[in-house]
Enzyme design. Sequence first.
Site, PDB file in Angstrom:
ATOM      1  N   HIS A  18      12.695  -3.089   1.279  1.00 26.99           N
ATOM      2  CA  HIS A  18      12.267  -3.288   2.666  1.00 26.99           C
ATOM      3  C   HIS A  18      10.913  -3.981   2.726  1.00 26.99           C
ATOM      4  O   HIS A  18      10.108  -3.932   1.784  1.00 26.99           O
ATOM      5  CB  HIS A  18      12.219  -1.957   3.418  1.00 26.99           C
ATOM      6  N   GLU A  89      14.927   6.815   0.043  1.00 30.62           N
ATOM      7  CA  GLU A  89      13.836   6.794  -0.909  1.00 30.62           C
ATOM      8  C   GLU A  89      13.704   8.145  -1.607  1.00 30.62           C
ATOM      9  O   GLU A  89      14.206   9.174  -1.142  1.00 30.62           O
ATOM     10  CB  GLU A  89      12.537   6.421  -0.186  1.00 30.62           C
TER      11      GLU A  89
END
Length: 203
Positions: A18, A89
Amino acid sequence: MSSGGEPAPPFAALLVRHAETEWSIAGRHTGRTDIPLTEAGREQARRLAGRLQGADFGLVLVSPLRRARETCELCGLGARARLEEDLLEWDYGDYEGLTSKQIHERRPDWVLWRDGCPGGERPDQVGARADRVIAALAGATAPAAVFSHGHMLRVLGARWIALEAGGGGRLALSTGALCTLGHEHDTAVISRWNDTGVERVTP
């Protein structure tokens, strides 16, 4: 991954970390805290869209967290993306939101890639999630795009080439970077890593 002389799957997997967030700028461990991209991060993701233009992805997987979804959407692949919980994550538990310096003030000998996080995940647990993603990629018949996070993608890269999850500590990865996982004959390889350039991608 193929092994034992089996034919390599007819695909490569493009990994996309990202784009920039306020916490990535500050070096804060951003696990499950769902924060957006900065405006600079959105522009970074728009530039990525140009690099991905023309690539034909048969499978698009994205972490459910906003920063990954925003990056995927700004790359023009949001409508085709499938949310994948295993791409979340690393769960940093008690260390969520802290910088490495702050953690080392509490625990000077701490190493994420060896110790994991109290109240969060161990490296082997993140590695197990990466292995499930690899299994999903193995079922693809065309190149796949995977939008996720720095530490998760580093573990995924390590597991792709048959390293322990902790091997991801050797694979630096910037925000908005591209990586390509593929095969050389029957061996799983990393053919591109931490690419923050401008060259158009052809997985």
